[in-house]
Design an enzyme around this catalytic site. Structure first.
Site, PDB file in Angstrom:
ATOM      1  N   GLU A  21       0.655  -6.351   3.139  1.00  0.00           N
ATOM      2  CA  GLU A  21      -0.384  -7.155   3.684  1.00  0.00           C
ATOM      3  C   GLU A  21      -0.234  -8.506   2.562  1.00  0.00           C
ATOM      4  O   GLU A  21       0.414  -8.426   1.583  1.00  0.00           O
ATOM      5  CB  GLU A  21      -1.827  -6.697   3.316  1.00  0.00           C
ATOM      6  CG  GLU A  21      -2.303  -5.536   4.193  1.00  0.00           C
ATOM      7  CD  GLU A  21      -3.460  -5.005   3.439  1.00  0.00           C
ATOM      8  OE1 GLU A  21      -4.379  -5.742   3.906  1.00  0.00           O
ATOM      9  OE2 GLU A  21      -3.582  -3.907   2.993  1.00  0.00           O
ATOM     10  N   ASP A  38       0.692  -1.241  -0.128  1.00  0.00           N
ATOM     11  CA  ASP A  38       0.107  -0.058   0.057  1.00  0.00           C
ATOM     12  C   ASP A  38       0.838   1.156   0.078  1.00  0.00           C
ATOM     13  O   ASP A  38       1.878   1.236   0.570  1.00  0.00           O
ATOM     14  CB  ASP A  38      -0.973  -0.011   1.138  1.00  0.00           C
ATOM     15  CG  ASP A  38      -1.737  -0.941   1.094  1.00  0.00           C
ATOM     16  OD1 ASP A  38      -2.434  -1.299  -0.079  1.00  0.00           O
ATOM     17  OD2 ASP A  38      -2.363  -1.659   2.324  1.00  0.00           O
TER      18      ASP A  38
END
Length: 151
Positions: free
Chosen positions: A117, A66
């Site tokens: 993630e 991200d």
């Protein structure tokens, strides 16, 4: 643009709303755990601009980076991580400021570690098919990288 064939060949495709709510091609809610709400790549590609791939624990995994671009420049932490990525598919996320690293690995319980993630089941990931850098359009074993990230 097309994601790797191994992903396209699996009937685990959905659409999603502007707020990333998973949707069937009919517009009804989809579920990352209910195969009855998933479709083939061809069906979703023909009817939806926003495409997502459901991870179901069969060995396809995604590492989500991200906010790894700032003003179009890759952040140093992301450069370091990408240097460890095998020759597997890496795509630019829909927002344009993230990357998805797709490959073969088993994760088990998904993990979030700051801006990174790692998942292989129980969720869907958005898919653009827009390749990043010189990474190929195929999925290869990235278990070593996943193990290093989640340990």
């Amino acid at each position: 643009m097309l994601p790797p064939k191994l992903m396209r060949d699996r009937d685990r495709w959905i659409s999603y709303s502007e707020t990333k709510v998973p949707l069937q091609v009919s517009g009804r809610p989809a579920s990352s755990t209910n195969p009855g709400t998933w479709s083939s790549f061809d069906v979703v590609a023909a009817s939806c601009e926003r495409r997502g791939f459901v991870l179901n624990g069969d060995g396809i995994a995604c590492i989500d980076l991200d906010h790894c671009f700032v003003d179009g420049v890759l952040e140093p932490w992301a450069v370091e991580l990408l240097a460890r990525v095998p020759q597997t598919f890496v795509e630019v996320s829909p927002s344009g400021d993230g990357l998805h690293v797709w490959g073969l690995a088993h994760v088990g319980q998904g993990r979030r570690m700051g801006l990174v993630e790692v998942y292989d089941r129980g969720r869907y990931m958005t898919v653009t098919g827009r390749p990043f850098g010189g990474f190929p359009r195929r999925l290869v074993d990235m278990q070593g990288l996943v193990d290093a990230l989640i340990s």
